[in-house]
Scaffold this active site. Structure first.
Site, PDB file in Angstrom:
ATOM      1  N   LYS A  58      54.068  56.493  47.580  1.00 12.07           N
ATOM      2  CA  LYS A  58      53.049  55.540  48.026  1.00 12.07           C
ATOM      3  C   LYS A  58      51.878  56.262  48.682  1.00 12.07           C
ATOM      4  CE  LYS A  58      51.277  51.470  49.161  1.00 12.07           C
ATOM      5  NZ  LYS A  58      50.640  51.590  50.445  1.00 12.07           N
ATOM      6  N   GLU A  99      43.872  56.201  45.317  1.00 24.08           N
ATOM      7  CA  GLU A  99      43.047  55.019  45.594  1.00 24.08           C
ATOM      8  C   GLU A  99      41.775  55.404  46.345  1.00 24.08           C
ATOM      9  OE1 GLU A  99      43.782  51.854  48.948  1.00 24.08           O
ATOM     10  OE2 GLU A  99      45.137  51.445  47.264  1.00 24.08           O
TER      11      GLU A  99
END
Length: 295
Positions: free
Chosen positions: A167, A174
């Site tokens: 993650k 991102e």
């Protein structure tokens, strides 16, 4: 479908929507939050008492000291055979510590990287989990309820810490993607020849190699505020971008795009950049380039 009970700690924007999605799938959720208006019970002790063993308790609180405090309290309340899931944004090294502490008491531990934000209730959450297969199997019905429909959106990424590490890297990527869209948008806004930047962005949503959900969200933002005039040019970082860069250094992996996007966040916090003062001074010294006086 196997239905089960879940204790859920932390009912903010993510946790509250997760509780609703899990309940819609037919499972029982007992939720606790420091805000009594959101909570189903008044304490962690009451939460644990309302669950039948072997229990599964999912933690959705801020990383660091808040998560450590909850894990410590659960370690005293739970029994051998129970399982704790950390679904927050903890650092993967903390997962290893928590797993070891709970294992000494016979309690299992799973780390779960959760992505989906405020859209997760509607679209489902991408889940990256780490831990022993035996512990993950105990939570699988909940993972199935949370994940998006279809074959993708869930992965057993590896041993303890692998979920949050995955993650973390996701969030680093991102950062870089958002920075690329932001830079492109600024350049389009700057030139005189492009008269409708918002519609240029919209035209990219179909048929282009840069189409993505982030692009869709950018168009949503421009629909609400076409030139983003209402916003200040400031962006925080959640910490995971920093951890990604630190991990890259530790493993000698070059991450120039992700690193630059993190540093761009830092630049946004400076109204009058000290670095740019030095750059301007040097350009004036060696090239006679003009400088602007401080206002």
């Amino acid at each position: 479908m196997t239905t089960m009970q879940l204790g859920l700690i932390g009912l903010g924007k993510m946790g509250g929507n997760m509780r609703e999605r899990i309940r819609r799938a037919g499972h029982t959720v007992v939720g606790y939050d420091r805000n009594p208006d959101l909570a189903d019970v008044s304490s962690l002790a009451e939460l644990v008492s309302k669950l039948e063993g072997p229990r599964v308790v999912w933690v959705m609180v801020p990383a660091g000291a808040p998560t450590q405090s909850v894990v410590d309290e659960l370690g005293d309340l739970l029994e051998p055979g129970d399982t704790v899931v950390d679904g927050g944004n903890s650092r993967w090294t903390d997962d290893e510590k928590h797993a070891e502490e709970l294992a000494a008491k016979g309690i299992g531990f799973v780390d779960a990287g959760v992505s989906g934000g405020v859209w997760g209730l509607q679209n489902g959450y991408a889940l990256m989990v780490g831990g022993d297969a035996e512990n993950i199997a105990k939570v699988q019905p909940i993972f199935d309820a949370l994940k998006p429909e279809g074959d993708f959106g869930f992965v057993h990424a590896g041993k303890v810490g692998a979920g949050h590490f995955s993650k973390m890297v996701h969030n680093g990527i991102e950062y870089a993607m958002m920075q690329a869209y932001a830079e492109g948008w600024e350049l389009l806004e700057k030139v005189d020849s492009v008269t409708d930047v918002r519609e240029v962005f919209r035209s990219w949503q179909e048929g282009t190699v840069i189409r993505s959900w982030l692009l869709d969200l950018a168009v949503n933002a421009l629909d609400e505020d076409e030139h983003l005039d209402k916003l200040r040019g400031y962006a925080e970082d959640s910490g995971e971008g920093r951890w990604t860069v630190e991990a890259a250094i530790d493993n000698s992996v070059p991450l120039p795009a992700i690193t630059a996007s993190l540093f761009a966040r830092f630049a946004s916090r400076q109204d009058d950049s000290p670095q740019m003062k030095m750059i301007a001074a040097l350009r004036n010294q060696f090239g006679g380039h003009a400088v602007e006086s401080a206002k």
